[in-house]
Design a protein around this motif. Structure first.
Motif, short mmCIF file in Angstrom:
data_model
loop_
_atom_site.label_atom_id
_atom_site.label_comp_id
_atom_site.label_asym_id
_atom_site.label_seq_id
_atom_site.Cartn_x
_atom_site.Cartn_y
_atom_site.Cartn_z
N VAL A 19 0.83 -1.21 0.00
CA VAL A 19 0.00 0.00 0.00
C VAL A 19 0.86 1.25 0.00
O VAL A 19 0.64 2.19 -0.78
N SER A 20 1.87 1.28 0.86
CA SER A 20 2.75 2.46 0.94
C SER A 20 3.47 2.70 -0.36
O SER A 20 3.59 3.85 -0.83
N ALA A 21 3.99 1.63 -0.97
CA ALA A 21 4.72 1.78 -2.22
C ALA A 21 3.79 2.25 -3.34
O ALA A 21 4.17 3.09 -4.17
N ALA A 22 2.57 1.72 -3.38
CA ALA A 22 1.61 2.13 -4.41
C ALA A 22 1.26 3.60 -4.26
O ALA A 22 1.16 4.33 -5.26
N GLU A 23 1.08 4.06 -3.03
CA GLU A 23 0.76 5.47 -2.83
C GLU A 23 1.94 6.36 -3.22
O GLU A 23 1.77 7.42 -3.82
N ALA A 24 3.16 5.91 -2.88
CA ALA A 24 4.35 6.70 -3.24
C ALA A 24 4.48 6.83 -4.75
O ALA A 24 4.99 7.85 -5.24
N LEU A 25 4.03 5.83 -5.48
CA LEU A 25 4.09 5.87 -6.94
C LEU A 25 2.93 6.65 -7.54
O LEU A 25 2.90 6.89 -8.75
N GLY A 26 1.95 7.00 -6.72
CA GLY A 26 0.80 7.73 -7.23
C GLY A 26 -0.22 6.86 -7.93
O GLY A 26 -1.01 7.36 -8.74
N LEU A 27 -0.22 5.54 -7.65
CA LEU A 27 -1.18 4.66 -8.29
C LEU A 27 -2.59 4.96 -7.78
O LEU A 27 -2.79 5.21 -6.59
N THR A 28 -3.54 4.92 -8.68
CA THR A 28 -4.93 5.14 -8.30
C THR A 28 -5.47 3.99 -7.47
O THR A 28 -6.23 4.18 -6.52
N ALA A 29 -5.06 2.77 -7.82
CA ALA A 29 -5.54 1.58 -7.12
C ALA A 29 -4.49 0.49 -7.20
O ALA A 29 -3.70 0.43 -8.15
N VAL A 30 -4.49 -0.39 -6.19
CA VAL A 30 -3.61 -1.55 -6.18
C VAL A 30 -4.39 -2.72 -5.61
O VAL A 30 -5.15 -2.57 -4.66
N ALA A 31 -4.22 -3.90 -6.22
CA ALA A 31 -4.93 -5.10 -5.78
C ALA A 31 -3.95 -6.09 -5.19
O ALA A 31 -2.89 -6.35 -5.78
N LEU A 32 -4.30 -6.64 -4.06
CA LEU A 32 -3.53 -7.72 -3.45
C LEU A 32 -4.19 -9.03 -3.81
O LEU A 32 -5.37 -9.25 -3.50
N CYS A 33 -3.45 -9.92 -4.48
CA CYS A 33 -4.02 -11.17 -5.01
C CYS A 33 -3.14 -12.35 -4.62
O CYS A 33 -2.58 -13.04 -5.49
N ASP A 34 -2.99 -12.58 -3.33
CA ASP A 34 -2.11 -13.66 -2.89
C ASP A 34 -2.64 -15.01 -3.35
O ASP A 34 -3.85 -15.24 -3.43
#
Length: 281
Positions: A22-37
């Motif tokens: 989550v932190s890395a996605a926000e730092a990159l400015g991504l609109t959304a990120v999905a966790l799909c373990d």
């Protein structure tokens, strides 16, 4: 802006925690990120809590290992509701038992061949994870038996090498039906890694009947021809496009969050369309 609708954490075979993703996605400015373990939803509560109040939207997901015509296919579920966690766990429980037996057999065969790799050490290093070949590969690298995770998968851990026994996998159509039934959005992940265009034509008609809603048309390992094939399949069968990096952290060091190998771009519009499909489901 862009998003990343396929990542993995320490709850399967990634090296980043759900919070770090989550932190890395926000730092990159991504609109959304999905966790799909893989075959797991246990990291989702932490993932969703970490995203509270953040600009980046967290998409709860899972990736179920399935089989179709003896080929291993991965079915991603996006927007998995909390009410569906139990159903996903029930589906994957028998796979977990089979995976545990597969891991024990792999440990035993490697040891007998002179590669003393111990599951107890791997579990201690990855306490939250569902152990799979990626963890064995990392341990083989650490012990100096191979120079990289890629080498491990191409040699000692290859299915034909005599050490790895594949675990039981669920039927692809069963997984799609379950995901649709709990209100998630079933997505055919990286379709052209295991199927060619003809295989897609055999798989997709029944998959759509079972509730498949989307297909990954953008993936770091796809070339332009793969993208055209996936785009055409999506259009023909009325599937929504999806995509993601398949980020695993240091277990796939050449794959970066959000951009894959540097050129991946999953538009925000795709995320919005998938979100709307989940709301309708």
């Amino acid at each position: 802006m862009s998003c990343d609708l396929h990542t993995h954490s320490t709850f399967s075979d990634g090296t980043c925690t759900p919070e770090e993703i989550v932190s890395a996605a926000e730092a990159l400015g991504l609109t959304a990120v999905a966790l799909c373990d893989h075959n797991d939803v246990d990291g989702l509560p932490r993932f969703l809590r970490a995203a509270e109040g953040k600009r980046t939207a967290a998409v709860p997901g899972t990736e179920i290992t399935t089989v179709f015509e003896d080929a291993e296919l991965h079915i991603v579920g996006l927007f998995v509701p909390e009410s569906g966690y139990g159903a996903v766990r029930a589906l994957t429980e028998r796979m977990r038992r089979s995976k545990a037996e597969s891991n024990l057999a792999l440990e035993r065969r490697l040891n007998a061949a002179g590669y003393p790799v111990h599951l107890s050490d791997i579990r201690a290093a990855h306490p939250d994870a569902a152990i799979n070949r990626a963890h064995f590969a990392a341990e083989l690298v650490r012990l100096g038996y191979v120079s990289s995770i890629t080498e491990a998968f191409k040699t000692l851990l290859a299915p034909g090498a005599g050490f790895y026994v594949p675990p039981e996998r669920t039927d692809a159509f069963e997984a799609i039906t379950l995901l649709r039934g709990i209100g998630a959005v079933p997505v055919l992940a990286h379709p052209l890694l295991k199927l060619d265009a003809a295989g897609l034509e055999r798989f997709l008609p029944r998959a759509v009947e079972c509730g498949l809603l989307a297909i990954e048309t953008r993936y770091p390992l796809f070339d332009a021809a793969d993208e055209r094939t996936a785009d055409a399949a999506a259009e023909k069968y009325g599937l929504l496009p999806s995509g993601g990096s398949d980020f695993h952290g240091e277990n796939k060091p050449d794959i970066r969050l959000g951009t894959g190998r540097g050129t991946l771009n999953v538009p925000d519009e795709w995320y919005e369309a998938l979100r709307e499909a989940a709301e309708k489901a």
